[in-house]
Design a protein around this motif. Structure first.
Motif, PDB file in Angstrom:
ATOM      1  N   ARG A  20       0.823  -1.209   0.000  1.00 58.77           N
ATOM      2  CA  ARG A  20       0.000   0.000   0.000  1.00 58.77           C
ATOM      3  C   ARG A  20       0.857   1.258   0.000  1.00 58.77           C
ATOM      4  N   TYR A  22      -0.881   4.299   0.573  1.00 58.79           N
ATOM      5  CA  TYR A  22      -1.681   5.217   1.384  1.00 58.79           C
ATOM      6  C   TYR A  22      -2.705   4.422   2.155  1.00 58.79           C
ATOM      7  N   LEU A  32      -3.714  -8.079   0.298  1.00 58.62           N
ATOM      8  CA  LEU A  32      -4.341  -8.684  -0.864  1.00 58.62           C
ATOM      9  C   LEU A  32      -5.025  -7.537  -1.608  1.00 58.62           C
ATOM     10  N   LYS A  36     -13.478  -1.337  -2.961  1.00 56.81           N
ATOM     11  CA  LYS A  36     -14.889  -1.329  -2.549  1.00 56.81           C
ATOM     12  C   LYS A  36     -15.810  -1.886  -3.637  1.00 56.81           C
ATOM     13  N   ASP A 118      -5.789  -8.036   6.955  1.00 57.61           N
ATOM     14  CA  ASP A 118      -5.434  -9.189   6.122  1.00 57.61           C
ATOM     15  C   ASP A 118      -4.701 -10.260   6.920  1.00 57.61           C
TER      16      ASP A 118
END
Ligand code: DCP
Length: 130
Positions: A20, A22, A32, A36, A118
């Motif tokens: 990631r 952010y 993973l 949305k 996760d």
């Protein structure tokens, strides 16, 4: 209640992780990839769309793995198996991608390198990789 769908993409016995970029609380941690579920969209379709957008890869989504993980009062995270049917993942929103086996995944979890939500799926994922 809204849902976020994440893909357990497994190829040649390895799991795809994306790093990631952010927000700051989770930037640098591995997840993973997903996003949305939009209004009127199935979980599977949402995952296929998100992975095309974020990684330029065509996948076919399969069954759910693990439990749903509450993110907020009105938001739950679910993971679906996914198989790559075209393309090679190249991050557009993530910092990097990597493919890991069970051992590397466990080490990353132990080192706190996974996004907290996760990490709940560690055993489910490790089982798929062994
Ligand atoms: N999330 C998570 N683990 C994942 C995928 C997502 O914990 N494997 C969380 C991080 C965010 C929320 O789910 O709190 C939404 O994820 P994204 O930001 O990746 O999804 P979108 O890009 O669809 O949402 P937005 O447009 O709000 O950034």
């Amino acid at each position: 209640m809204r849902e976020v769908v994440a893909g357990a993409v497994i190829s040649n016995g390895l799991l795809l992780l994306a790093q990631r970029s952010y927000p700051p609380e989770v930037a640098g941690l591995w997840e993973l990839p997903g996003g949305k579920v939009e209004e009127g969209e199935t979980r599977a379709r949402a995952l296929e769309r998100e992975l095309a957008e974020e990684l330029g890869v065509d996948v076919v989504a399969g069954e759910q793995i693990g439990v749903g993980v509450p993110l907020k009062a009105d938001l739950v995270l679910v993971a679906l198996l996914a198989t790559v049917v075209g393309g090679n993942p190249e991050p557009t929103e993530h910092t990097a991608v990597r493919w890991v086996g069970a051992g590397a995944l466990r080490q990353m979890a132990a080192d706190g390198e996974l996004v907290p939500a996760d990490a709940v799926w560690l055993e489910d994922l490790a089982e798929l990789l062994t």
